[in-house]
Write an enzyme that holds these catalytic residues in place. Sequence first.
Site, PDB file in Angstrom:
ATOM      1  N   GLU A  35       0.676  -1.256   0.109  1.00 21.63           N
ATOM      2  CA  GLU A  35      -0.204  -0.085   0.185  1.00 21.63           C
ATOM      3  C   GLU A  35       0.939   1.035   0.080  1.00 21.63           C
ATOM      4  O   GLU A  35       1.931   1.302   0.139  1.00 21.63           O
ATOM      5  CB  GLU A  35      -1.048   0.134   1.351  1.00 21.63           C
ATOM      6  CG  GLU A  35      -2.244  -0.758   1.036  1.00 21.63           C
ATOM      7  CD  GLU A  35      -3.274   0.105   0.289  1.00 21.63           C
ATOM      8  OE1 GLU A  35      -2.822   0.964  -0.356  1.00 21.63           O
ATOM      9  OE2 GLU A  35      -4.438  -0.557   0.040  1.00 21.63           O
ATOM     10  N   ARG A  40      -5.724   1.281  13.269  1.00 23.18           N
ATOM     11  CA  ARG A  40      -4.517   1.542  12.493  1.00 23.18           C
ATOM     12  C   ARG A  40      -4.612   2.379  11.367  1.00 23.18           C
ATOM     13  O   ARG A  40      -5.694   2.786  11.027  1.00 23.18           O
ATOM     14  CB  ARG A  40      -3.873   0.325  12.099  1.00 23.18           C
ATOM     15  CG  ARG A  40      -4.633  -0.569  10.839  1.00 23.18           C
ATOM     16  CD  ARG A  40      -3.800  -1.516  10.052  1.00 23.18           C
ATOM     17  NE  ARG A  40      -4.377  -2.285   9.106  1.00 23.18           N
ATOM     18  CZ  ARG A  40      -4.414  -1.625   7.995  1.00 23.18           C
ATOM     19  NH1 ARG A  40      -4.172  -0.515   7.578  1.00 23.18           N
ATOM     20  NH2 ARG A  40      -5.166  -2.559   6.969  1.00 23.18           N
ATOM     21  N   ASN A  58      -4.378   3.880   7.553  1.00 23.11           N
ATOM     22  CA  ASN A  58      -4.565   3.303   6.161  1.00 23.11           C
ATOM     23  C   ASN A  58      -4.133   4.294   5.199  1.00 23.11           C
ATOM     24  O   ASN A  58      -2.938   4.765   5.106  1.00 23.11           O
ATOM     25  CB  ASN A  58      -6.235   2.787   6.102  1.00 23.11           C
ATOM     26  CG  ASN A  58      -6.223   1.807   4.859  1.00 23.11           C
ATOM     27  OD1 ASN A  58      -5.482   0.672   4.894  1.00 23.11           O
ATOM     28  ND2 ASN A  58      -7.074   1.943   3.918  1.00 23.11           N
ATOM     29  N   ASP A  80     -10.250   1.022  -4.208  1.00 31.07           N
ATOM     30  CA  ASP A  80      -9.021   1.107  -2.855  1.00 31.07           C
ATOM     31  C   ASP A  80      -8.099   2.505  -3.312  1.00 31.07           C
ATOM     32  O   ASP A  80      -8.978   3.411  -3.661  1.00 31.07           O
ATOM     33  CB  ASP A  80      -8.080  -0.077  -3.314  1.00 31.07           C
ATOM     34  CG  ASP A  80      -7.284  -0.486  -2.085  1.00 31.07           C
ATOM     35  OD1 ASP A  80      -6.701   0.322  -1.532  1.00 31.07           O
ATOM     36  OD2 ASP A  80      -7.295  -1.608  -1.734  1.00 31.07           O
TER      37      ASP A  80
END
Length: 292
Positions: free
Chosen positions: A18, A101, A103, A198
């Site tokens: 990512e 968390r 992203n 995404d």
Amino acid sequence: MEEVPTSVLSAERCHLGEGPTYDAATDTAWWFDIRERRLFEHHFADGRTMVHSLPKMASALARIDGERQLILTEDGLYIRQVADGAMALFAPLEADNPVTRSNDARVHPSGTFWLGTMGRRAENGAGAIYALHRGRITLLYPGITIPNAICFSPNGDIGYFADTATNVLYRVPLDASTGLPAGDPVALIKHDGAGGLDGAIVDADGMIWNARWGGGCVDIYDPDGRRRRSLRVPATQSSCPAFVGRDFSRVLVTSAWQDMDEAQRAADPEHGKTFLFEAGARGRAEPDVKLS
């Protein structure tokens, strides 16, 4: 599905690749393997790829200047020295929330940094999107399950973001001078079919390049939300694109093998690799983040 010349930039498989970005000053690409706490550094001049171990899960990086980077991690923002990798806390972010968390994230043309958080197990509504503006973190949008596709129009007057859990991409008017919302978000794209929205970037013409997780492609939408092209990615779980190269004509795409069992990985032999498209793109540079 359109085929463009594609090569493997890094064969090192990412559990959850990512957050790619490109530093034009040094002709270097950076990206993360979130789950394995790794930061990748690829130098296009000589083809070297280095892998740095991180003390925490991290998901996004912004250039401050030639010596420093701002890293978004599971508990806050850290300033990282490029020379030796030393990290120092700049500001905590949900550090007291063990559920979440970091992203997706991206820098607005003004230097404001939009930041996303999510549940470690994608808990419903556990995440949020924030903005780091003039050294201060402000909550923009709470109650998001999987924040993704944070990106901005070339002149900074429009922002985009998605919640992958609902497969909706939102468009929001912005103050171009600050990168902060000037109105309410409205749904621009509701994706139906295989895969989910995404990571995304916007090119010099305002076209939105969105990696489709589970769809093995990058979809290109115009500013009105109409899909114009779909470029095949050799791995099913394509996760995020970035424009790279001195002329920003190529596209780096990360992928992942998260949640795939052994049979699924065998059926998807390129899983987790990082790819380079000769896409003939009209990309643009990522701006530096401003800390004050």
